[in-house]
Design an enzyme around this catalytic site. Structure first.
Site, PDB file in Angstrom:
ATOM      1  N   ASP A   1      11.003  23.790 -32.265  1.00 20.12           N
ATOM      2  CA  ASP A   1      12.339  23.914 -32.964  1.00 20.12           C
ATOM      3  C   ASP A   1      11.980  23.498 -34.304  1.00 20.12           C
ATOM      4  OD1 ASP A   1      14.870  24.738 -33.446  1.00 20.12           O
ATOM      5  OD2 ASP A   1      15.486  22.396 -33.318  1.00 20.12           O
TER       6      ASP A   1
ATOM      7  N   CYS B   1       0.882  -1.113   0.020  1.00 20.70           N
ATOM      8  CA  CYS B   1       0.068  -0.045   0.065  1.00 20.70           C
ATOM      9  C   CYS B   1       0.806   1.225   0.122  1.00 20.70           C
ATOM     10  CB  CYS B   1      -0.931  -0.125   1.181  1.00 20.70           C
ATOM     11  SG  CYS B   1      -0.263   0.158   2.673  1.00 20.70           S
TER      12      CYS B   1
ATOM     13  N   CYS C   1       3.082   1.748   2.958  1.00 20.68           N
ATOM     14  CA  CYS C   1       4.211   1.085   3.157  1.00 20.68           C
ATOM     15  C   CYS C   1       5.362   1.791   2.328  1.00 20.68           C
ATOM     16  CB  CYS C   1       4.230  -0.240   2.669  1.00 20.68           C
ATOM     17  SG  CYS C   1       3.120  -1.372   3.186  1.00 20.68           S
TER      18      CYS C   1
ATOM     19  N   ASP D   1      18.617  23.595 -27.402  1.00 22.19           N
ATOM     20  CA  ASP D   1      17.212  23.508 -27.017  1.00 22.19           C
ATOM     21  C   ASP D   1      17.135  23.203 -25.274  1.00 22.19           C
ATOM     22  OD1 ASP D   1      16.079  24.586 -29.393  1.00 22.19           O
ATOM     23  OD2 ASP D   1      16.357  22.392 -30.061  1.00 22.19           O
TER      24      ASP D   1
ATOM     25  N   ASP E   1      15.350  19.486 -30.282  1.00 25.71           N
ATOM     26  CA  ASP E   1      16.258  18.444 -30.252  1.00 25.71           C
ATOM     27  C   ASP E   1      17.879  18.651 -30.120  1.00 25.71           C
ATOM     28  OD1 ASP E   1      16.527  19.657 -32.756  1.00 25.71           O
ATOM     29  OD2 ASP E   1      17.622  17.866 -33.581  1.00 25.71           O
TER      30      ASP E   1
END
EC number: 7.2.2.-
Length: 735
Positions: free
Chosen positions: A438, A30, A33, A626, A622
């Site tokens: 881009d 759970c 835990c 960026d 990419d």
């Protein structure tokens, strides 16, 4: 005798000055835990990360290099009441299978006992309203006890063991109230039987265990199903490879013994164990995991291959560029693990709520018992009501509400070529209402292509390709690749910034700037040899040709832009490229808002401006330049071909050449967010309705067990609806 434990084999470097280990942990059921483990481990000095994955019961740990022995972390988990050991996929799966079988045996024992106790209870129920003798009733009660007590002792082990571990370490978990409820029901039944009472609850107690075990068994199997949805990457990893140890001698060696520069033999039907480049041979390979393309790819000299790719037909020789944990497949595995172990805002909310449940739950049950006694009820009825409250208010559904959706959604995206790199990426992506692209390498394909190859005589194009092999320039590489050139021209000379020349059969040939080839008249001024140039010249004596070289737009870019607009998502292009190139791309894609020649600082300034307007910006880029804007945006995506820094910064990464995963991922994220919210409301509504009913005494422990198990199963089934994300992305990628 002192026994030392060496876990260094399982430790890997996670970054500069940081070490990482994954541990499998037993007994995690759970959110409570999870929170207890994370708090307990984070309290150790120098531990920088402690994150539990509830789905596969794994904890990821990171610490400052050289400051901790991994055995100390395992000892700390033992102190918290959890047995831990290094996580290995095969052993973890074997453990899961063994636990499933044990749960099934427990369920079989409980179900068999339930059927027999119910058959003994029916005469008692009917006899209580007729003429059954007290001695006969006692006989049936003791016979029921003879069946129910040993059956409960065996079938209740999954709950009793977990509860005992928690209590022995002065903590609680969801199995504590369950165990208390079952033991109270059985204890009351024995007391009632000793005092010759009309009613005993052996049937209710053993049936309660049956319902609980059904819920636990289904819960575990659904967890295994969600892990299967996430993809079995271990099956794609070859453990050994055929390595050349001499000119004509190969040896089958483990992947750990392979290093960059080694030469491997890849035979038909084998999976590639490394990243590398084909240096000899021709075949077809299936690398859909990396590229997202389902069609086989022709592999020949110069073709890159990746770990996990399947060789279909011919035999290949491959020069290794990366092996073991440095391969792209290993990076994809780490990205997927990060996504599954991450914490979303909704998940943190569910965690906090679950942590409050244990003390509130026990207090509520105690107050219920005392309240009924004060109201004049007998201890028997008050305890039965308290047992029902203990069982019905277990926070199972709340603990499962978010991680199940997160696991299913990230797994479905992975199967369709989209990887999550952040725990809350789904939520942030779902909120995106403005996309910044881009251009170079994002809207366009990362590689240069020759667009007019068909217009060049075949013999000339072949000659140009062979000459291009002698140049290191990316435009020349594009020409060589387009011409499928294999052997360079001997004696070729490259002139920096101009081009490359050679002499063939007494005739000089040149490839490079139009001015270098005397072809200015064919293109006019302004053509130059850089990656963004539109043309490169080739000449053989008096014969002159212009090769048009450019980065083409992704095939589905126009459709993707239109789809984003249809969803009322704003679109713009920010590129550091030249204005003519950006203008042409924007015009072709129908994007009226664009800027060229922007710097990384300009992109960040634009993102901040949109944020001030209330926009939730998704940045798709990419290049290394960026990376800052990817980090500044509300959410971010990069193609797999992106620079390493951009891939590391982006929240999501998409595979293959299509741009369609951008739209499909947004759609899937929005659906996943709806499912998360639905699950939270289902869990809250269940408890709002169930708790008052249980306190009122209307619900028996048996009905409480069925309701509690049913709520957890309902949440799991609702989460599995997120699997449709893979179909959604597949539909987009079919464009």
């Amino acid at each position: 005798m002192r026994i030392t434990r060496d876990f260094s084999h399982y430790v890997r470097t996670a970054g500069e000055g940081v070490q990482h280990i994954d541990l499998a942990v037993d007994g995690v059921h759970c959110a409570g835990c999870m929170a207890r483990i994370e708090r307990g481990l984070s309290a150790i000095p120098d531990v920088t990360l402690a994150r539990v994955n509830l789905t596969d019961r794994r904890v990821a740990l990171e610490w400052k290099q050289g400051t901790l022995d991994p055995s100390r972390l395992i000892d700390r988990l033992e102190e918290l009441g959890y047995k831990a050991y290094p996580y290995e996929t095969e052993s973890a799966e074997a453990t899961e299978v063994a636990e499933s079988r044990f749960l099934l045996r427990c369920l079989g024992v409980a179900a068999f006992a339930t059927m027999n106790v119910m058959m003994l209870s029916i005469p008692v129920w009917s006899g209580n309203v007729s003429d059954m003798l007290p001695e006969q009733r006692d006989f049936f009660h003791w016979l029921s006890a003879l069946i129910a007590l040993p059956a409960a002792a065996y079938a209740g082990q999954p709950f009793f063991r977990s509860a005992w571990r928690a209590l022995s370490h002065k903590t609680t978990n969801m199995d504590v109230p369950i165990s208390i409820g079952v033991c109270l029901a059985l204890g009351m039944s024995v007391v009632e039987t000793i005092h010759h009472a009309e009613h005993a609850y052996f049937d209710a107690a053993i049936m309660l265990l049956t319902f609980l075990l059904v819920g636990r068994f289904l819960d575990q199997n659904m967890r295994r199903r969600t892990r299967a949805v996430a993809g079995n990457l271990a099956a794609l990893k070859a453990e050994t490879a055929a390595k050349f140890v001499g000119p004509d001698e190969i040896s089958q060696v483990p992947v750990a013994a392979i290093h960059p520069g080694d030469i491997l033999l890849l035979r038909p039907g084998e999976r590639c164990a490394v990243d590398g480049t084909v240096i000899e041979g021709r075949s077809e390979i299936d690398q859909s995991l990396i590229t997202g393309e389902t069609l086989y790819v022709t592999a020949e000299q110069g073709t890159p291959v990746y770990a996990g790719s399947m060789n279909i037909s011919g035999t290949l020789r491959v020069r290794v560029s990366a092996a073991s944990e440095a391969t792209l497949l290993a990076e994809i595995t780490r990205l997927l693990d990060n996504a599954l172990q991450g914490r979303s805002r909704h998940m943190r909310l569910a965690d906090r709520a679950s942590r409050l449940y244990a003390p509130v739950l026990h207090a509520t049950a105690l107050i219920t018992i005392l309240g009924w006694v004060i109201a004049g009820a007998g201890w028997h009825d008050a305890i039965v009501t308290g047992v029902a409250v203990l069982i019905i208010t277990c926070p199972c559904a709340l603990g499962l509400a978010i991680p199940t959706v997160q696991t299913v959604a990230s797994g479905a995206m992975f199967k369709s070529g989209v990887l999550l790199n952040s725990g809350d990426a789904i939520e942030r992506l779902a909120e995106a209402d403005h996309v910044i692209f881009d251009k170079t390498g994002t809207l366009t394909l990362p590689d240069l292509e020759v667009t007019n190859a068909a217009d060049i005589p075949a013999d000339m194009f072949d000659l140009a390709g062979r000459l291009a092999l002698s140049s290191h320039h990316p435009v020349a590489a594009a020409v060589a690749q387009a011409a499928v050139a294999k052997s360079p021209i001997v004696g070729a000379i490259e002139e920096a910034g101009q081009g490359v020349r050679a002499t063939v059969d007494g005739v000089e040939i040149r490839l490079g700037r139009p001015s270098f080839c005397g072809a200015d008249a064919l293109v006019g001024d302004g053509a130059d040899l850089d990656p963004e140039a539109s043309s490169v010249a080739f000449c053989k004596g008096a014969e002159k040709f212009i090769l048009s070289v450019r980065q083409g737009l992704r095939a589905d870019a126009q459709a993707v832009i239109a789809a984003l607009k249809a969803r009322n998502i704003g679109v713009e292009i920010l590129s550091g490229d030249r204005e003519p190139a950006v203008r042409a791309a924007a015009y072709s894609l129908g994007v009226p808002e664009w800027r060229a020649g922007v710097t990384p600082a300009d992109k960040i300034a634009r993102i901040e401006e949109l944020k001030r307007r209330g926009a939730k910006v998704l940045m798709v880029g990419d290049g290394m330049n960026d990376a800052p804007s990817l980090a500044a945006a509300h959410a971010s995506m990069s193609p797999i071909s992106a620079a390493h820094l951009s891939r590391a910064t982006a929240d999501l990464i998409f595979l293959g050449r299509p741009l369609a995963p951008v739209v499909a991922a947004i759609d899937s994220a929005r659906k996943a967010l709806r499912l998360m919210r639905q699950n939270l409301w289902l869990a809250i509504a269940y408890n709002v309705l169930a708790v008052p009913i249980a306190i009122s005494g209307v619900v028996t422990p048996l009905i409480a067990a069925a309701a509690m198990s049913g709520s957890s199963i309902l949440v799991m089934l609702n989460s599995l609806r997120g699997r449709s994300a893979s179909r959604e992305i597949a539909r987009w990628k079919s464009w």
